[in-house]
Design a protein around this motif. Sequence first.
Motif, PDB file in Angstrom:
ATOM      1  N   SER A   1      29.416  37.696  33.909  1.00  0.00           N
ATOM      2  CA  SER A   1      30.346  37.481  35.021  1.00  0.00           C
ATOM      3  C   SER A   1      31.708  37.064  34.498  1.00  0.00           C
ATOM      4  N   GLY A   2      32.694  37.187  35.370  1.00  0.00           N
ATOM      5  CA  GLY A   2      34.053  36.771  35.054  1.00  0.00           C
ATOM      6  C   GLY A   2      34.647  36.081  36.275  1.00  0.00           C
ATOM      7  N   THR A   3      35.279  34.934  36.046  1.00  0.00           N
ATOM      8  CA  THR A   3      35.903  34.172  37.121  1.00  0.00           C
ATOM      9  C   THR A   3      37.387  34.094  36.857  1.00  0.00           C
ATOM     10  N   VAL A   4      38.191  34.452  37.855  1.00  0.00           N
ATOM     11  CA  VAL A   4      39.642  34.478  37.708  1.00  0.00           C
ATOM     12  C   VAL A   4      40.250  33.194  38.246  1.00  0.00           C
TER      13      VAL A   4
ATOM     14  N   GLY B   1      38.739  39.898  46.461  1.00  0.00           N
ATOM     15  CA  GLY B   1      38.585  40.596  45.194  1.00  0.00           C
ATOM     16  C   GLY B   1      39.877  41.044  44.546  1.00  0.00           C
ATOM     17  N   ALA B   2      41.004  40.915  45.260  1.00  0.00           N
ATOM     18  CA  ALA B   2      42.273  41.397  44.717  1.00  0.00           C
ATOM     19  C   ALA B   2      42.627  40.712  43.405  1.00  0.00           C
ATOM     20  N   ALA B   3      42.217  39.457  43.229  1.00  0.00           N
ATOM     21  CA  ALA B   3      42.527  38.739  41.996  1.00  0.00           C
ATOM     22  C   ALA B   3      41.811  39.348  40.797  1.00  0.00           C
ATOM     23  N   VAL B   4      40.657  39.953  41.031  1.00  0.00           N
ATOM     24  CA  VAL B   4      39.826  40.499  39.951  1.00  0.00           C
ATOM     25  C   VAL B   4      40.267  41.906  39.542  1.00  0.00           C
TER      26      VAL B   4
ATOM     27  N   GLN C   1      38.111  48.206  38.980  1.00  0.00           N
ATOM     28  CA  GLN C   1      38.500  48.890  40.212  1.00  0.00           C
ATOM     29  C   GLN C   1      38.067  48.086  41.443  1.00  0.00           C
ATOM     30  N   ASN C   2      38.604  48.450  42.611  1.00  0.00           N
ATOM     31  CA  ASN C   2      38.267  47.781  43.877  1.00  0.00           C
ATOM     32  C   ASN C   2      36.776  47.779  44.183  1.00  0.00           C
TER      33      ASN C   2
ATOM     34  N   SER D   1      29.833  43.754  40.967  1.00  0.00           N
ATOM     35  CA  SER D   1      30.136  43.407  42.351  1.00  0.00           C
ATOM     36  C   SER D   1      31.171  42.298  42.345  1.00  0.00           C
ATOM     37  N   ILE D   2      32.124  42.416  43.258  1.00  0.00           N
ATOM     38  CA  ILE D   2      33.226  41.459  43.342  1.00  0.00           C
ATOM     39  C   ILE D   2      33.030  40.604  44.579  1.00  0.00           C
ATOM     40  N   ASN D   3      33.172  39.293  44.402  1.00  0.00           N
ATOM     41  CA  ASN D   3      33.104  38.355  45.512  1.00  0.00           C
ATOM     42  C   ASN D   3      34.220  37.339  45.325  1.00  0.00           C
TER      43      ASN D   3
END
Length: 124
Positions: A99-102, A30-33, A50-51, A69-71
Motif C-alpha cells: 500500500s501507499g499513503t499520500v 483518490g485525486a491525491a494518489v 491511474q484513476n 484500489s484507491i480509497n
Amino acid sequence: MRSTSRAGATALAFAAVVLILGGCAGTPSGAAVVGDWGSQATGQPHLTIQNDGAFSGSDGCNSLSGKGSINGDVITFGPIASTLKACEGVDEWLGKAASGTVSGKTMTVTDSSGTKIGTLEKSN
C-alpha cells in the motif's frame, strides 16, 4: 407577465444553488494518489497511477504493473507483475509494495506487514 418573472427567478435561484454546491464538491476521492511518483532517472523507482487504480512503473530495474484500489489518500496495490532482470546495485523495494499513503507530495509505501519500505515524491 408575472408568471414569466417568477419562472425566471426560480430558474436563476436553481442555477445559483447548483453553482454553489458544485464549488463545495472539493477534490475527487483518490485525486491525491493519481499521477506520477518517483524519478524517471536510471536506477530510480517510479510509478504512474491511474484513476481506476491501474499502475505501472519500475523499481529502478524491473518493469512493474498491476491494478490496485484507491480509497481517499491510500492505494492498496493488487498483485504486482514484474520482469525478473538481475539488477546490480538497485534496491528493488518497490516490487514488495502492499500500500501507499499520500501526505502532501510524498507517498509512504509499506509492505504486507505494514512496515515502511520507502517513499516516492509526486513528480507532476
